[in-house]
Motif scaffolding. Structure first.
Motif, short mmCIF file in Angstrom:
data_model
loop_
_atom_site.label_atom_id
_atom_site.label_comp_id
_atom_site.label_asym_id
_atom_site.label_seq_id
_atom_site.Cartn_x
_atom_site.Cartn_y
_atom_site.Cartn_z
N LEU A 167 0.86 -1.07 0.04
CA LEU A 167 -0.15 0.12 0.00
C LEU A 167 0.80 1.16 -0.01
CD1 LEU A 167 -2.75 -1.00 2.56
CD2 LEU A 167 -2.85 -1.27 -0.23
N LEU A 168 1.91 1.24 0.77
CA LEU A 168 3.04 2.53 0.74
C LEU A 168 3.51 2.61 -0.56
CD1 LEU A 168 4.13 2.21 4.37
CD2 LEU A 168 2.35 3.50 3.69
N ALA A 169 3.68 1.58 -1.29
CA ALA A 169 4.38 1.86 -2.68
C ALA A 169 3.68 2.63 -3.44
CB ALA A 169 4.52 0.31 -3.36
N ASP A 170 2.44 2.95 -3.31
CA ASP A 170 1.70 3.91 -4.10
C ASP A 170 0.44 4.32 -3.50
OD1 ASP A 170 0.81 5.40 -6.12
OD2 ASP A 170 -0.14 3.88 -7.35
N PHE B 277 -3.57 9.65 -2.52
CA PHE B 277 -3.82 10.62 -1.43
C PHE B 277 -5.26 10.25 -0.76
CE2 PHE B 277 -5.69 14.38 0.59
CZ PHE B 277 -4.79 14.95 1.30
N GLY B 278 -5.54 9.90 0.40
CA GLY B 278 -6.85 9.58 0.93
C GLY B 278 -7.53 8.35 0.57
N ARG B 279 -6.66 7.35 0.03
CA ARG B 279 -7.23 6.06 -0.55
C ARG B 279 -7.06 4.91 0.65
NH1 ARG B 279 -4.53 4.76 -6.18
NH2 ARG B 279 -2.62 4.95 -4.95
N TYR B 280 -6.22 5.21 1.28
CA TYR B 280 -5.95 3.73 2.51
C TYR B 280 -5.75 4.65 3.81
CZ TYR B 280 -4.47 1.76 -2.14
OH TYR B 280 -4.12 1.39 -3.23
N PHE B 281 -6.07 3.81 4.66
CA PHE B 281 -6.02 4.29 6.20
C PHE B 281 -5.16 3.28 7.16
CE2 PHE B 281 -9.77 6.27 4.11
CZ PHE B 281 -9.57 7.76 4.49
N GLY C 254 1.17 9.84 -0.94
CA GLY C 254 2.26 9.99 -1.59
C GLY C 254 2.50 11.51 -2.10
N ALA C 255 3.37 11.71 -2.91
CA ALA C 255 3.66 13.09 -3.45
C ALA C 255 2.39 13.77 -4.23
CB ALA C 255 5.17 13.17 -4.27
N GLN D 91 6.70 12.07 0.71
CA GLN D 91 5.71 11.26 1.42
C GLN D 91 5.50 11.67 2.56
OE1 GLN D 91 6.30 7.19 0.19
NE2 GLN D 91 5.44 7.44 -1.63
N THR D 92 4.04 11.35 3.06
CA THR D 92 3.82 11.99 4.38
C THR D 92 2.83 11.06 5.06
OG1 THR D 92 2.08 13.56 3.85
CG2 THR D 92 4.21 14.21 4.16
N LEU D 93 2.43 11.13 6.33
CA LEU D 93 1.29 10.49 6.79
C LEU D 93 0.41 11.53 7.07
CD1 LEU D 93 -0.08 7.80 7.87
CD2 LEU D 93 0.81 8.60 10.18
#
Length: 379
Positions: A37-40, A43-47, A185-186, A152-154
């Motif tokens: 999930l973190l590979a791509d 924005f706002g898709r996964y929690f 992501g960016a 990238q950020t949380l």
């Protein structure tokens, strides 16, 4: 496959002095699934695996603060927030630092604005120290979800809503305060490119005495139709004018605007003044300080659509950009309005726009010295 925390327990972390944080048994996604999930992340898709929840009841105050499984909220059809829109939110980010730690950016400012939003909507404020404790608890629990890729950020979303079930126009007696997190992501995966904007002359974002200076959900619902109209005209975003004279620039969608006058070391930044209907953006305030640190003069005053157009046409306004938590800085390239169209600059992001963006991102990610103490270390 999932990993599991120990059974529900009270930790030493406190939400308020008399309200401890309880950690529930939570099913964590496996390292492999999380990495995918973190590979791509978009924005706002996964929690993340956890969410923070605290409850409020009139006469009792805030209680039952806990880190629990991220999941649906049970909600009565009569829940007040669904009918009378007592709902507010904030947005901030956690950043991976070069030394392996994690920091949030100016969360104290978000906490203070959250209090102002609650007061404006007749909601019981979450004390600022409790807001910070909740954000810290969630970031610490989901530390492995903080991405480490370039820019990238949380993303963190604290919010509060009226949870009492009733039909009647009055402030609710019960509320929920929650914090959820989503890896981001960016914002510009293909590089920073100027956006096109449409000046809305039919709709106002906010009026004096309204709720434009706070982050309530209704402000954003009212922006969706103008955004649809802008999209139909081939534009990315909407520029709003003031509601009284309909001539002064206010905001770009959910972002504040800046205009660059001149170029080089003598360039001056101008941004619309906070009039009571403008949201006092934290990124806006940070960029004012960063620009001044870089030696540029910054003015906060009214800017009319005519001044913007004339300044671009005569070359005195060389760059325009919007700013906000999600994108940090978004260059503006094309402007459409009933009175005509015009382009800002040569179609590429301006040099001061990019310098400010890289400097602020550098501070947030720990690559540039944080001389103002804006980073809040979490873990």
């Amino acid at each position: 496959m999932t990993d599991t925390l120990a059974d529900s327990r009270t930790t030493s972390r406190m939400f308020l002095a008399d309200v401890p944080v309880v950690v529930d048994d939570v099913q964590r996604r496996s390292p492999t699934e999380r990495a995918e999930l973190l590979a791509d992340p978009g924005f706002g898709r996964y929690f993340t695996d956890h969410m923070f929840v605290a409850r409020y009841q009139a006469g009792r105050g805030w209680y039952d603060a806990r880190l629990t499984q991220y999941g649906p909220l049970p909600m009565d059809p009569g829940t007040a927030a669904l009918h009378y829109a007592q709902s507010i939110f904030e947005g901030l980010k956690a950043y991976a630092q070069p030394d392996g730690s994690v920091a949030t950016f100016r969360p104290e400012a978000n906490a203070a604005r959250f209090v102002r939003s609650a007061q404006r909507l007749a909601m019981p404020p979450v004390p600022e120290e409790a807001f910070l404790a909740a954000v810290d608890a969630l970031v610490d629990a989901d530390r492995d979800w903080v991405p480490t890729g370039a820019d990238q950020t949380l993303y963190l979303r604290p919010y509060q809503l009226a949870s009492e079930s009733f039909l009647g126009v009055r402030p609710a007696h019960e509320y929920l305060f929650l914090v959820i997190a989503s890896p981001a992501g960016a914002y510009f995966p293909r590089g920073v490119q100027p956006v096109s904007v449409y000046v809305s002359e039919d709709y106002a974002r906010a009026a004096p005495g309204g709720t434009g200076d706070v982050k309530c959900a209704g402000n954003y619902a009212a922006s969706l139709l103008p955004q649809q109209e802008a999209s139909a005209l081939g534009c990315d975003q909407v520029v709003y004018l003031d509601a009284v004279e309909k001539k002064y620039i206010e905001e770009l969608g959910g972002m504040n605007l800046f205009f660059v006058h001149g170029s080089g070391d003598d360039a001056e930044l101008v941004t619309p003044e906070l009039s009571g209907s403008l949201l006092p953006g934290i990124t806006r305030a940070s960029l004012i300080t960063v620009a001044q640190d870089l030696g540029h003069r910054v003015s906060e005053r009214k800017v009319s659509l005519a001044e913007w157009r004339d300044g671009v046409l005569d070359g005195s306004i060389t760059e325009t950009f919007a700013c906000g938590t999600a994108a940090v800085i978004t260059p503006v390239g094309e402007v459409k309005a009933r009175s005509g169209e015009f382009s800002v600059g040569d179609g590429t992001p301006g040099p001061l726009t990019m310098r400010l963006r890289e400097t602020l991102l550098g501070i947030q990610h720990g690559r540039v010295a944080d001389t103002h103490g804006w980073l809040h270390q979490v873990s």
